[in-house]
Design a protein around this motif. Structure first.
Motif, PDB file in Angstrom:
ATOM      1  N   LEU A 115       8.956  12.186  -8.825  1.00  0.00           N
ATOM      2  CA  LEU A 115       9.750  13.150  -7.772  1.00  0.00           C
ATOM      3  C   LEU A 115       8.903  13.782  -7.093  1.00  0.00           C
ATOM      4  CD1 LEU A 115      12.075  14.555 -10.816  1.00  0.00           C
ATOM      5  CD2 LEU A 115      12.642  13.033  -8.883  1.00  0.00           C
ATOM      6  N   ALA A 116       7.795  14.189  -7.267  1.00  0.00           N
ATOM      7  CA  ALA A 116       6.829  15.271  -6.395  1.00  0.00           C
ATOM      8  C   ALA A 116       6.418  14.370  -5.400  1.00  0.00           C
ATOM      9  CB  ALA A 116       5.677  15.567  -7.071  1.00  0.00           C
ATOM     10  N   ALA A 117       6.033  12.909  -5.572  1.00  0.00           N
ATOM     11  CA  ALA A 117       5.618  11.895  -4.777  1.00  0.00           C
ATOM     12  C   ALA A 117       6.890  11.827  -3.771  1.00  0.00           C
ATOM     13  CB  ALA A 117       5.243  10.771  -5.359  1.00  0.00           C
ATOM     14  N   HIS A 118       8.241  12.126  -3.984  1.00  0.00           N
ATOM     15  CA  HIS A 118       9.131  11.773  -3.083  1.00  0.00           C
ATOM     16  C   HIS A 118       9.607  13.063  -2.453  1.00  0.00           C
ATOM     17  CE1 HIS A 118      10.125   7.355  -3.604  1.00  0.00           C
ATOM     18  NE2 HIS A 118       9.625   7.745  -4.835  1.00  0.00           N
ATOM     19  N   GLY A 119       8.745  13.942  -2.612  1.00  0.00           N
ATOM     20  CA  GLY A 119       8.863  15.432  -2.150  1.00  0.00           C
ATOM     21  C   GLY A 119       9.798  16.471  -2.935  1.00  0.00           C
ATOM     22  N   ILE A 120      10.083  16.093  -3.908  1.00  0.00           N
ATOM     23  CA  ILE A 120      10.716  17.248  -5.135  1.00  0.00           C
ATOM     24  C   ILE A 120       9.490  18.028  -5.585  1.00  0.00           C
ATOM     25  CG2 ILE A 120      12.603  17.498  -6.434  1.00  0.00           C
ATOM     26  CD1 ILE A 120      13.361  16.102  -4.122  1.00  0.00           C
ATOM     27  N   THR A 121       9.416  19.050  -4.987  1.00  0.00           N
ATOM     28  CA  THR A 121       8.236  20.001  -5.775  1.00  0.00           C
ATOM     29  C   THR A 121       8.808  21.012  -6.552  1.00  0.00           C
ATOM     30  OG1 THR A 121       8.119  21.022  -3.521  1.00  0.00           O
ATOM     31  CG2 THR A 121       6.569  19.416  -4.162  1.00  0.00           C
ATOM     32  N   ASP A 122      10.149  21.475  -6.251  1.00  0.00           N
ATOM     33  CA  ASP A 122      10.735  22.636  -7.178  1.00  0.00           C
ATOM     34  C   ASP A 122      10.866  22.177  -8.389  1.00  0.00           C
ATOM     35  OD1 ASP A 122      12.752  24.218  -8.437  1.00  0.00           O
ATOM     36  OD2 ASP A 122      12.986  25.370  -6.185  1.00  0.00           O
ATOM     37  N   GLY A 123       9.977  22.911  -9.512  1.00  0.00           N
ATOM     38  CA  GLY A 123      10.257  22.543 -10.892  1.00  0.00           C
ATOM     39  C   GLY A 123      11.519  22.616 -11.521  1.00  0.00           C
ATOM     40  N   ALA A 124      12.157  23.503 -11.195  1.00  0.00           N
ATOM     41  CA  ALA A 124      13.629  23.462 -11.866  1.00  0.00           C
ATOM     42  C   ALA A 124      14.519  22.374 -11.424  1.00  0.00           C
ATOM     43  CB  ALA A 124      14.426  24.818 -11.417  1.00  0.00           C
ATOM     44  N   VAL A 125      14.420  21.965 -10.006  1.00  0.00           N
ATOM     45  CA  VAL A 125      15.363  20.982  -9.571  1.00  0.00           C
ATOM     46  C   VAL A 125      14.812  19.739  -9.946  1.00  0.00           C
ATOM     47  CG1 VAL A 125      15.594  19.777  -7.371  1.00  0.00           C
ATOM     48  CG2 VAL A 125      15.728  22.202  -7.382  1.00  0.00           C
TER      49      VAL A 125
ATOM     50  N   SER B 293       0.857  -1.171   0.010  1.00  0.00           N
ATOM     51  CA  SER B 293      -0.050   0.062  -0.048  1.00  0.00           C
ATOM     52  C   SER B 293       0.823   1.260   0.003  1.00  0.00           C
ATOM     53  CB  SER B 293      -0.870  -0.057   1.149  1.00  0.00           C
ATOM     54  OG  SER B 293      -1.770  -1.240   1.152  1.00  0.00           O
ATOM     55  N   ARG B 294       1.907   1.354   0.918  1.00  0.00           N
ATOM     56  CA  ARG B 294       2.809   2.542   0.700  1.00  0.00           C
ATOM     57  C   ARG B 294       3.507   2.699  -0.437  1.00  0.00           C
ATOM     58  NH1 ARG B 294       3.977   0.444   6.211  1.00  0.00           N
ATOM     59  NH2 ARG B 294       5.744  -0.216   5.726  1.00  0.00           N
ATOM     60  N   GLN B 295       4.040   1.416  -1.115  1.00  0.00           N
ATOM     61  CA  GLN B 295       4.689   1.563  -2.217  1.00  0.00           C
ATOM     62  C   GLN B 295       3.840   2.118  -3.501  1.00  0.00           C
ATOM     63  OE1 GLN B 295       5.848  -2.333  -2.259  1.00  0.00           O
ATOM     64  NE2 GLN B 295       7.725  -2.011  -0.932  1.00  0.00           N
ATOM     65  N   LEU B 296       2.438   1.512  -3.373  1.00  0.00           N
ATOM     66  CA  LEU B 296       1.786   1.852  -4.588  1.00  0.00           C
ATOM     67  C   LEU B 296       1.195   3.411  -4.499  1.00  0.00           C
ATOM     68  CD1 LEU B 296      -0.702  -1.280  -4.930  1.00  0.00           C
ATOM     69  CD2 LEU B 296       1.543  -0.248  -6.388  1.00  0.00           C
ATOM     70  N   SER B 297       1.300   4.017  -3.386  1.00  0.00           N
ATOM     71  CA  SER B 297       0.734   5.497  -3.088  1.00  0.00           C
ATOM     72  C   SER B 297       1.717   6.252  -3.832  1.00  0.00           C
ATOM     73  CB  SER B 297       0.946   5.691  -1.643  1.00  0.00           C
ATOM     74  OG  SER B 297       2.267   5.755  -1.090  1.00  0.00           O
ATOM     75  N   ARG B 298       3.026   5.990  -4.351  1.00  0.00           N
ATOM     76  CA  ARG B 298       3.877   6.546  -5.294  1.00  0.00           C
ATOM     77  C   ARG B 298       3.788   6.080  -6.494  1.00  0.00           C
ATOM     78  NH1 ARG B 298       8.869   6.784  -0.637  1.00  0.00           N
ATOM     79  NH2 ARG B 298       8.165   8.393   0.783  1.00  0.00           N
ATOM     80  N   PHE B 299       3.201   5.275  -6.879  1.00  0.00           N
ATOM     81  CA  PHE B 299       3.018   5.018  -8.265  1.00  0.00           C
ATOM     82  C   PHE B 299       2.397   6.002  -9.380  1.00  0.00           C
ATOM     83  CE2 PHE B 299       1.371   2.626 -11.991  1.00  0.00           C
ATOM     84  CZ  PHE B 299       2.249   1.914 -12.388  1.00  0.00           C
ATOM     85  N   VAL B 300       3.187   5.861 -10.330  1.00  0.00           N
ATOM     86  CA  VAL B 300       2.697   7.152 -11.514  1.00  0.00           C
ATOM     87  C   VAL B 300       3.069   6.479 -12.832  1.00  0.00           C
ATOM     88  CG1 VAL B 300       3.360   9.157  -9.912  1.00  0.00           C
ATOM     89  CG2 VAL B 300       4.839   8.220 -11.755  1.00  0.00           C
TER      90      VAL B 300
ATOM     91  N   ALA C 289      16.943  10.102 -16.729  1.00  0.00           N
ATOM     92  CA  ALA C 289      16.491   9.760 -18.082  1.00  0.00           C
ATOM     93  C   ALA C 289      15.214   8.539 -17.634  1.00  0.00           C
ATOM     94  CB  ALA C 289      17.537   8.673 -18.505  1.00  0.00           C
ATOM     95  N   GLY C 290      14.205   8.930 -17.021  1.00  0.00           N
ATOM     96  CA  GLY C 290      13.103   8.376 -16.933  1.00  0.00           C
ATOM     97  C   GLY C 290      13.163   6.920 -16.258  1.00  0.00           C
ATOM     98  N   SER C 291      14.295   6.550 -15.599  1.00  0.00           N
ATOM     99  CA  SER C 291      14.269   5.174 -14.832  1.00  0.00           C
ATOM    100  C   SER C 291      13.314   5.589 -13.407  1.00  0.00           C
ATOM    101  CB  SER C 291      15.572   4.772 -14.759  1.00  0.00           C
ATOM    102  OG  SER C 291      15.747   3.755 -13.599  1.00  0.00           O
ATOM    103  N   PRO C 292      12.431   4.758 -13.125  1.00  0.00           N
ATOM    104  CA  PRO C 292      11.877   4.877 -11.867  1.00  0.00           C
ATOM    105  C   PRO C 292      12.806   4.855 -10.496  1.00  0.00           C
ATOM    106  CG  PRO C 292      10.279   3.832 -13.260  1.00  0.00           C
ATOM    107  CD  PRO C 292      11.731   3.846 -13.960  1.00  0.00           C
ATOM    108  N   LEU C 293      13.787   3.776 -10.746  1.00  0.00           N
ATOM    109  CA  LEU C 293      14.523   3.574  -9.644  1.00  0.00           C
ATOM    110  C   LEU C 293      15.414   4.706  -9.456  1.00  0.00           C
ATOM    111  CD1 LEU C 293      15.567   1.952  -7.549  1.00  0.00           C
ATOM    112  CD2 LEU C 293      17.049   0.545  -9.071  1.00  0.00           C
ATOM    113  N   ALA C 294      16.136   5.125 -10.801  1.00  0.00           N
ATOM    114  CA  ALA C 294      17.201   6.182 -10.717  1.00  0.00           C
ATOM    115  C   ALA C 294      16.339   7.385 -10.181  1.00  0.00           C
ATOM    116  CB  ALA C 294      17.746   6.222 -12.187  1.00  0.00           C
ATOM    117  N   LEU C 295      15.189   7.856 -10.491  1.00  0.00           N
ATOM    118  CA  LEU C 295      14.364   9.050  -9.929  1.00  0.00           C
ATOM    119  C   LEU C 295      14.260   8.887  -8.624  1.00  0.00           C
ATOM    120  CD1 LEU C 295      11.863   9.103 -12.801  1.00  0.00           C
ATOM    121  CD2 LEU C 295      13.362  11.088 -12.164  1.00  0.00           C
TER     122      LEU C 295
END
Length: 662
Positions: free
Chosen positions: A185-195, A28-35, A204-210
């Motif tokens: 990234l927003a689900a992990h707390g990165i909300t600054d658009g430039a960052v 459940s916790r992991q799926l809450s961040r699925f996009v 490069a679009g890898s969920p794990l790398a993101l």
């Protein structure tokens, strides 16, 4: 061990009752961040609704693209649609014939309910079992079943033959689109658009790398992480994610094949639940069922790191894990040998006795045509006489043969193992095998000697064939925990000879012979009174630079009874001959775990067995209630209660002693 997760749907007219597990909470916790992955989810929805002309969906892509997360989303959707789900994680399948078929045995529709949805995750670990799935397993499922397979590689050519191309739909995963990457990234707390934009470009679009890049940014403020690989980036992320209170939890996760709450209770008894929850929240830890494992791309960097920074603690925890798996093995859980073998580092032993999953090979029983293939290969390699002595086992004693196959189903090796019951057949067709068996019976009249008549690897490129075959044989042969092993080896086969020597084997000159003009040596491995299990444990101890527990340190039924009586007293329990470990608490906990595990393995599910279990557990394990109180609560007369308790104690003692001693 076979790990399956069954999830009930909601058939009309009744709501299923199902307990919530630790695994459910993790998912459940992991799926809450699925996009993302809308297209793939839409295809699955069509299959679920019966509007797609395909019923097997093959999700594939490199590590880190979120295959497991996607399968979990699909499982949730199927459950919400009222479909029962059957989940198999290939990482937990044992290397024995029939493991895949056994894991899917429950994937059938039940009276009146829709056909289930089957999920097979981490298929790359058992890719060679594709032929078994196509020929023996999937055709037996109900026609409305939906099967989703997740793996790193595309389906092999066999999935395009014999009509399977009309059944299978491929869902190759690509990198996340920019919008989905920013959402993750927003689900992990990165909300600054430039960052987020800079991190997204780097990953490069890898969920794990993101996910790891987000962790690195939160730790260092770096928007263009310097490491250029995911495994290197792990070093940056863990500086932020690693709470010093959970150093030991990460170390256990790095050492063990998989981690459960129960395993952490053995190693970290005062913080097991908290440690498990902490591990489950790490971006670099995978969960399946109620087990956790480090993601493949970071396992080796983690292990190297903890060994470099905390070598003494690694030694301590690895020894505790070794004792735990050994205790489970002697209590009757043969599957613990896979975990025990995973702890071995000696190259000569790992080469011939280990299993980590294989996309190339799997073990199987003898099938028609196998003898012709193996015979042709061995004859072409100059082993005509050797094959002539081995061939009769295929037809006359197929239960003594384990075959290794490649992804196309072709034999790539075999193991032939003999115990005393095979002697009459050997006398007729294999004089050499009969001679070895007669010698084995002289060594062990009670039948605890095994003859490794032949182990053949037809690939010969450093593959896992021999190691897989040998471990598979140990898991399935009728002699549990053998005392002796006789192993023939051609004199030119230095790797087999090195394996035998490292295991403590010595040559038996009187058993030597010649086949096909080549000298065949015979090694005798004496595992000692404690059998193979003790030897496996002692190998790990010696690798750690520790002195193994004294040989012959067996215990008696009286020792088991004394341990039951002392169950609540740490000091007394720590002095028990059953105890292992350092320190009173650790030694006492080991005995308790051994006793509880033996109870689970020894007593069945009938009413009588339940009475035996209840009498023993309530008298010794729980609050040591009085005999009279227990008898009344069980609705038994005092005399009947004492008979049940005495029988339970006798059986438990016999179970543990027989597992430990010859």
């Amino acid at each position: 061990m076979i790990m399956t997760t069954l999830e009930a749907g909601h058939p009309a007219g009744r709501t299923p009752v199902r307990r919530t597990t630790i695994g459910d909470s993790l998912v459940s916790r992991q799926l809450s961040r699925f996009v993302g992955r809308a297209a793939e989810i839409a295809v699955f929805g069509q299959a679920l609704a019966g509007t797609l002309d395909r019923t097997v969906l093959f999700v594939h892509g490199p590590g880190g693209l979120g295959k497991t997360s996607l399968l979990r989303v699909m499982r949730r959707l199927a459950t919400e649609a009222g479909r029962r789900c059957h989940w198999v994680d290939a990482r937990s399948l044992a290397p024995v014939p029939g493991a895949v078929a056994d894991a899917l045995a429950g994937a059938r529709a039940r009276g009146g309910e829709p056909a289930p949805v089957v999920f097979i995750d981490s298929f790359e670990r058992i890719g060679a079992c594709g032929r078994t799935l196509r020929q023996d397993v999937l055709p037996q499922l109900d026609k409305d079943s939906v099967v989703v397979i997740g793996g790193r590689r595309p389906p092999d050519s066999g999935w395009r033959l014999d009509g399977w191309d009309q059944v299978v739909a491929q869902l190759p995963l690509a990198a996340l689109e920019q919008a989905d990457a920013l959402a993750l990234l927003a689900a992990h707390g990165i909300t600054d658009g430039a960052v987020a934009g800079r991190l997204g470009t780097w990953a490069a679009g890898s969920p794990l790398a993101l996910t790891l890049a987000a962790g690195a940014y939160l730790a260092t403020g770096e928007t263009r992480p310097q490491p250029t690989t995911v495994s290197a980036l792990f070093e940056v992320v863990t500086e932020a994610e690693l709470d010093p209170a959970f150093h030991d939890a990460l170390t256990v996760c790095a050492i063990a094949r998989e981690v459960t709450v129960e395993l952490l209770r053995q190693t970290l008894p005062n913080s097991a639940e908290a440690a498990f929850a902490w591990l489950a929240e790490r971006s670099f830890v995978d969960s399946y069922g109620d087990a956790l494992a480090l993601h493949d791309v970071v396992r080796m960097p983690v292990l190297a790191r903890v060994r470099d920074r905390r070598p003494e603690r690694v030694t301590q925890l690895k020894r505790v894990l070794c004792d735990h798996f050994y205790g489970r093995a002697v209590a009757g859980d043969a599957g613990a040998l896979v975990d025990l073998a995973h702890l071995v580092d000696t190259p000569e032993i790992r080469w011939g006795y280990r299993w980590e999953g294989s996309s190339r090979f799997h073990t199987d029983r003898v099938r028609p045509g196998d003898a012709e293939v193996v015979g042709r290969e061995l004859t072409a390699r100059g082993h005509r006489e050797w094959w002539a002595a081995s061939e009769p086992y295929y037809a006359g004693r197929p239960a003594n043969v384990t075959v290794a196959r490649d992804a196309a189903g072709s034999p790539v090796g075999h193991a032939i193992f003999l115990t005393s019951s095979a002697l009459p057949a050997c006398e007729r067709s294999d004089p050499f095998g009969a001679r070895l068996l007669r010698h084995a019976l002289r060594l062990s009249p009670d039948g605890r000697a095994v003859v490794w008549r032949d182990t053949v690897d037809l690939v010969g490129d450093g593959s896992q064939v021999l190691a897989m075959l040998n471990l598979s044989v140990v898991l399935r042969m009728e002699v549990r925990n053998p005392r002796y092993a006789l192993v023939p080896a051609f004199s030119h086969n230095h790797r087999v000879r090195a394996f035998c020597s490292t295991m403590g084997g010595r040559q038996v000159p009187e058993l030597e012979t010649v086949f096909d003009g080549r000298r065949v040596l015979v090694y005798l491995i004496d595992y000692g009174p404690g059998g193979l299990y003790v030897t496996q444990r002692d190998v790990v101890y010696r690798e750690l630079g520790l002195e193994p527990p004294a040989a012959g340190r067996g215990f008696t039924a009286a020792d088991v009874r004394a341990a039951l009586e002392s169950f609540a007293t740490v000091g007394e329990l720590a002095e028990s001959p059953l105890a292992r470990g350092v320190g009173s608490r650790e030694r006492a906990d080991h005995v308790r775990a051994l006793l509880r595990s033996a109870v689970d393995l020894e007593f069945g599910e009938t009413a009588h067995e339940a009475q035996l279990r209840t009498a023993l557990v309530r008298r010794f394990f729980d609050a040591r209630e009085s005999h009279d109180k227990i008898a009344r609560s069980m609705s038994l007369s005092r005399a009947t209660y004492f008979r049940r308790l005495g029988e339970a104690v006798d059986r438990l003692s016999r179970h543990i002693v027989e597992a430990q001693q010859p």
